[in-house]
Design a protein around this motif. Sequence first.
Motif, mmCIF file in Angstrom:
data_model
loop_
_atom_site.group_PDB
_atom_site.id
_atom_site.type_symbol
_atom_site.label_atom_id
_atom_site.label_comp_id
_atom_site.label_asym_id
_atom_site.label_seq_id
_atom_site.Cartn_x
_atom_site.Cartn_y
_atom_site.Cartn_z
ATOM 1 N N GLU A 168 24.023 31.323 12.464
ATOM 2 C CA GLU A 168 24.473 30.361 13.476
ATOM 3 C C GLU A 168 24.761 28.995 12.856
ATOM 4 O OE1 GLU A 168 22.290 32.016 17.500
ATOM 5 O OE2 GLU A 168 21.144 30.749 16.117
ATOM 6 N N ALA A 169 24.019 28.607 11.851
ATOM 7 C CA ALA A 169 24.282 27.344 11.160
ATOM 8 C C ALA A 169 25.690 27.360 10.562
ATOM 9 C CB ALA A 169 23.232 27.101 10.079
ATOM 10 N N HIS A 170 26.030 28.477 9.925
ATOM 11 C CA HIS A 170 27.383 28.606 9.372
ATOM 12 C C HIS A 170 28.424 28.606 10.497
ATOM 13 C CE1 HIS A 170 26.376 29.029 5.174
ATOM 14 N NE2 HIS A 170 25.478 29.968 5.458
ATOM 15 N N GLU A 171 28.101 29.229 11.628
ATOM 16 C CA GLU A 171 29.023 29.264 12.764
ATOM 17 C C GLU A 171 29.237 27.859 13.338
ATOM 18 O OE1 GLU A 171 29.446 31.389 17.127
ATOM 19 O OE2 GLU A 171 28.091 32.285 15.657
ATOM 20 N N LEU A 172 28.174 27.079 13.445
ATOM 21 C CA LEU A 172 28.319 25.694 13.919
ATOM 22 C C LEU A 172 29.191 24.891 12.953
ATOM 23 C CD1 LEU A 172 24.689 24.922 15.135
ATOM 24 C CD2 LEU A 172 26.744 25.001 16.570
ATOM 25 N N ASN A 173 28.969 25.059 11.668
ATOM 26 C CA ASN A 173 29.784 24.349 10.685
ATOM 27 C C ASN A 173 31.254 24.768 10.761
ATOM 28 O OD1 ASN A 173 27.455 23.104 9.861
ATOM 29 N ND2 ASN A 173 27.238 24.276 7.976
ATOM 30 N N ALA A 174 31.498 26.067 10.919
ATOM 31 C CA ALA A 174 32.874 26.550 11.060
ATOM 32 C C ALA A 174 33.521 25.971 12.314
ATOM 33 C CB ALA A 174 32.900 28.078 11.100
ATOM 34 N N GLY A 175 32.737 25.840 13.356
ATOM 35 C CA GLY A 175 33.240 25.231 14.592
ATOM 36 C C GLY A 175 33.675 23.799 14.362
ATOM 37 N N MET A 176 32.895 23.038 13.605
ATOM 38 C CA MET A 176 33.260 21.646 13.338
ATOM 39 C C MET A 176 34.480 21.576 12.430
ATOM 40 S SD MET A 176 32.992 18.471 13.961
ATOM 41 C CE MET A 176 31.465 18.219 14.834
ATOM 42 N N VAL A 177 34.615 22.499 11.494
ATOM 43 C CA VAL A 177 35.825 22.548 10.662
ATOM 44 C C VAL A 177 37.042 22.744 11.558
ATOM 45 C CG1 VAL A 177 37.075 23.935 8.949
ATOM 46 C CG2 VAL A 177 34.687 23.314 8.553
ATOM 47 N N GLU A 178 36.946 23.650 12.520
ATOM 48 C CA GLU A 178 38.049 23.892 13.454
ATOM 49 C C GLU A 178 38.326 22.666 14.313
ATOM 50 O OE1 GLU A 178 39.303 26.919 17.052
ATOM 51 O OE2 GLU A 178 37.858 27.601 15.567
ATOM 52 N N VAL A 179 37.269 22.005 14.769
ATOM 53 C CA VAL A 179 37.431 20.795 15.583
ATOM 54 C C VAL A 179 38.146 19.719 14.775
ATOM 55 C CG1 VAL A 179 36.145 18.893 16.655
ATOM 56 C CG2 VAL A 179 35.485 21.259 17.123
ATOM 57 N N LEU A 180 37.726 19.505 13.543
ATOM 58 C CA LEU A 180 38.364 18.489 12.711
ATOM 59 C C LEU A 180 39.822 18.831 12.421
ATOM 60 C CD1 LEU A 180 35.415 17.783 10.262
ATOM 61 C CD2 LEU A 180 36.358 16.188 11.963
ATOM 62 N N ALA A 181 40.112 20.088 12.174
ATOM 63 C CA ALA A 181 41.503 20.504 11.932
ATOM 64 C C ALA A 181 42.354 20.253 13.168
ATOM 65 C CB ALA A 181 41.554 21.976 11.534
ATOM 66 N N ARG A 182 41.809 20.557 14.322
ATOM 67 C CA ARG A 182 42.549 20.334 15.565
ATOM 68 C C ARG A 182 42.781 18.846 15.797
ATOM 69 N NH1 ARG A 182 41.242 23.408 21.219
ATOM 70 N NH2 ARG A 182 43.162 22.842 22.251
ATOM 71 N N ALA A 183 41.775 18.035 15.521
ATOM 72 C CA ALA A 183 41.916 16.588 15.694
ATOM 73 C C ALA A 183 43.014 16.039 14.783
ATOM 74 C CB ALA A 183 40.581 15.900 15.408
ATOM 75 N N ARG A 184 42.995 16.457 13.522
ATOM 76 C CA ARG A 184 44.030 15.989 12.585
ATOM 77 C C ARG A 184 45.412 16.447 13.031
ATOM 78 N NH1 ARG A 184 40.047 17.531 8.951
ATOM 79 N NH2 ARG A 184 41.086 19.515 8.562
ATOM 80 N N ALA A 185 45.531 17.724 13.417
ATOM 81 C CA ALA A 185 46.838 18.275 13.808
ATOM 82 C C ALA A 185 47.399 17.575 15.039
ATOM 83 C CB ALA A 185 46.719 19.777 14.057
ATOM 84 N N ALA A 186 46.524 17.253 15.979
ATOM 85 C CA ALA A 186 46.962 16.605 17.223
ATOM 86 C C ALA A 186 46.900 15.082 17.127
ATOM 87 C CB ALA A 186 46.079 17.074 18.384
ATOM 88 N N ASN A 187 46.349 14.584 16.019
ATOM 89 C CA ASN A 187 46.088 13.155 15.869
ATOM 90 C C ASN A 187 45.357 12.619 17.107
ATOM 91 O OD1 ASN A 187 46.066 10.741 14.445
ATOM 92 N ND2 ASN A 187 47.966 10.041 15.426
ATOM 93 N N GLN A 188 44.281 13.305 17.454
ATOM 94 C CA GLN A 188 43.530 12.989 18.671
ATOM 95 C C GLN A 188 42.034 13.019 18.375
ATOM 96 O OE1 GLN A 188 43.936 15.848 21.870
ATOM 97 N NE2 GLN A 188 43.703 14.223 23.372
ATOM 98 N N ARG A 189 41.357 11.952 18.754
ATOM 99 C CA ARG A 189 39.911 11.888 18.574
ATOM 100 C C ARG A 189 39.212 12.728 19.638
ATOM 101 N NH1 ARG A 189 38.091 5.956 17.451
ATOM 102 N NH2 ARG A 189 36.359 7.040 16.457
ATOM 103 N N PHE A 190 37.964 13.066 19.411
ATOM 104 C CA PHE A 190 37.222 13.958 20.303
ATOM 105 C C PHE A 190 35.802 13.454 20.496
ATOM 106 C CE2 PHE A 190 36.674 15.383 15.958
ATOM 107 C CZ PHE A 190 35.313 15.606 15.868
ATOM 108 N N ALA A 191 35.120 14.015 21.485
ATOM 109 C CA ALA A 191 33.699 13.753 21.730
ATOM 110 C C ALA A 191 32.978 15.095 21.776
ATOM 111 C CB ALA A 191 33.507 13.000 23.039
#
Length: 131
Positions: free
Chosen positions: A25-48
């Motif tokens: 699950e630790a690896h899954e949480l980290n993978a989730g944040m990698v996806e979140v960061l990629a999405r933020a960069r691609a959309a140029n949109q900050r997140f909470a």
Amino acid sequence: MGKLVDLGQWPLVTASQNGRLTVEEAHELNAGMVEVLARARAANQRFAVVVDQSRREAPEKGALEIVHAFWAEREAEIAAWCVGYASVVGTPALADLVENPGPGGLTVLGTVDPDAALLWAKDRLAIIEAG
């Protein structure tokens, strides 16, 4: 990304880590944040982020170290894209342990109230969007 991280309300990201955090699950949480960061960069949109940890138990050996190492390596990038990180915990004493600012200057909130965490995160997003 599994059941731990949900992007369905983007740019509000919700996550859940209850029970005993395993290494997997630790690896899954980290993978989730990698996806979140990629999405933020691609959309140029900050997140909470709102993380429900209200029923968290002692982690499996090595699990927290995996999460902490990931955050240590990426704290500046996470802080640059994330407008706020709310952690819903089980007791007021645990909420008091949450330090603001967090890693890399990240704005954080510790609370026992999941509704308050969601409102806080939405307010943080509204401030950024209005600014």
